[in-house]
Design a protein around this motif. Structure first.
Motif, short mmCIF file in Angstrom:
data_model
loop_
_atom_site.label_atom_id
_atom_site.label_comp_id
_atom_site.label_asym_id
_atom_site.label_seq_id
_atom_site.Cartn_x
_atom_site.Cartn_y
_atom_site.Cartn_z
N GLU A 1 -6.34 5.30 -2.40
CA GLU A 1 -4.90 5.45 -2.18
C GLU A 1 -4.31 6.35 -3.25
O GLU A 1 -4.63 6.24 -4.43
N ALA B 1 -7.20 5.35 4.49
CA ALA B 1 -7.34 5.45 3.02
C ALA B 1 -8.68 4.93 2.53
O ALA B 1 -8.76 4.25 1.51
N ASN C 1 -1.60 11.29 -0.32
CA ASN C 1 -2.02 10.95 1.04
C ASN C 1 -0.86 11.06 2.03
O ASN C 1 -1.06 11.30 3.22
N LYS D 1 0.85 -1.19 0.00
CA LYS D 1 0.00 0.00 0.00
C LYS D 1 0.89 1.25 0.00
O LYS D 1 2.02 1.22 0.50
N ILE E 1 0.55 3.81 1.79
CA ILE E 1 0.80 4.25 3.17
C ILE E 1 2.01 3.54 3.76
O ILE E 1 2.70 4.08 4.65
#
Length: 357
Positions: free
Chosen positions: A105, A101, A109, A44, A46
């Motif tokens: 995504e 999220a 972010n 991901k 993140i």
């Protein structure tokens, strides 16, 4: 008067741009490049946070930046819930929503998360400014024609609002008094009606609404599309890719680089000219359509974004829409300055900071 030192952080898909400002003057800037082979290790976006923070801290150290003198940090806003335009304090709710999220995504972010990590030890505020989810649309503009689907506002809000301020200053009138049509021409294209200081209608530049662009399909006929979807020849991922990333110029010509397409045209490639003209045609058509939202009372049309550097494109569009209003061209998108100026307006008490709730 004490000068405002502001650090700006703007993550992209394979880079993180960083700049230090003293008031409106950019003192230094760098673009930290991230190896795609390294990024692919993370499931991901993140999950890239620690990796990118490590590289950011290394860059700050190598440039010898004295963070103790900072008054604020600004990060590029990401896929939050729909909010009105403005500068927002990065609070716990912002962090929570970006970590989860829920709304998608995107590399942006990471901007608020990175800014917050820098600002917290310094005990200074961190902000986001006009993220892509700015939503000021009129209710009537949300109706799609299919009850289960609502038109949503996802567009290049940061550049739209920054350019709107520049144009209003040039015209000598407050933004809140103007009716503008602003077309951001980049990898995606967003054409918005700015009515008296609000973006009252705009195509969704992410999910396939509006004109084709260098890499996005824009609106396509639904019948053939849902036939493709249920043909068992394409996965959901394939269809999404055809809409976003492999649509537009890429679909027809195999490249999203407008300069390459213009070289084809210069070499008498008639098909390349047809496709480039089709993109300009669709953008012009969108501008003409959205002028009805303002009932034809348009103070200015503005062309901005990376493609606005290209005279072929701006000339075609200008010739098509100048009967509506005067066309102004502001090439590029100075995101770093726009983010900095959003923070400055708060520090200089020109605007009230907003809270994300």
């Amino acid at each position: 008067m004490e000068k405002n030192l502001i650090l700006v952080i703007n993550p992209g898909s394979t880079s993180t741009k960083v700049a230090l400002f003293k008031d409106k003057e950019m003192l230094s800037t760098t673009s930290i490049q991230h190896d795609s082979k390294e990024l692919i290790k993370y499931n991901k976006i993140i999950d890239q946070l620690d990796y990118r923070m490590s590289m950011l801290n290394d860059a700050i150290e190598s440039y010898g930046l004295n963070l103790s003198s900072l008054r604020a940090v600004v990060g590029r806003g990401g896929m939050l819930k729909s909010i009105e335009s403005g500068t927002y304090l990065i609070n716990d709710r912002v962090i929570e929503d970006l970590l989860e999220a829920k709304r998608g995504e995107h590399a942006s972010n990471l901007g608020a998360l990175m800014a917050k990590r820098i600002s917290d030890p310094l005990n200074i505020p961190a902000f986001i400014v006009d993220p892509v989810v700015v939503d000021e649309m009129n209710d009537i503009a949300r109706i799609s024609g299919m009850k289960e689907i609502e038109r949503t506002s996802i567009f290049h809000a940061l550049n739209h609002k920054a350019v709107a301020r520049v144009v209003s200053e040039k015209l000598g009138r407050p933004y809140q008094d103007l009716n503008l049509i602003i077309a951001h021409l980049g990898g995606g294209v967003s054409v918005a009606a700015h009515g008296k200081g609000r973006v009252i209608d705009v195509n969704n530049a992410l999910d396939g609404d509006g004109p084709m662009s260098p890499e996005r399909s824009g609106t396509v006929p639904l019948g053939p599309l849902y036939t493709m979807c249920f043909s068992n020849e394409y996965s959901l991922k394939d269809i999404k890719r055809k809409n976003y990333g492999a649509g537009g110029l890429v679909s027809y010509l195999g490249t999203s680089n407008a300069k390459e397409v213009l070289k084809m045209i210069d070499n008498n490639d008639s098909y390349a000219k047809l496709i480039m003209d089709a993109m300009c045609y669709q953008i012009s058509k969108e501008i003409g359509a959205i002028s009805t939202v303002l009932k034809g009372r348009v103070d200015a049309i503005v062309l901005t974004g990376g493609l606005a550097h290209n005279p072929y494109i701006t000339r075609y569009i200008t010739e098509s829409v100048s009967w509506i209003s005067t066309v102004h061209v502001y090439p590029g998108e100075d995101e770093m300055s726009a983010l900095n100026e959003g923070a400055l307006r708060i520090l200089n008490h020109e605007e009230q900071v907003k809270l994300y709730e």
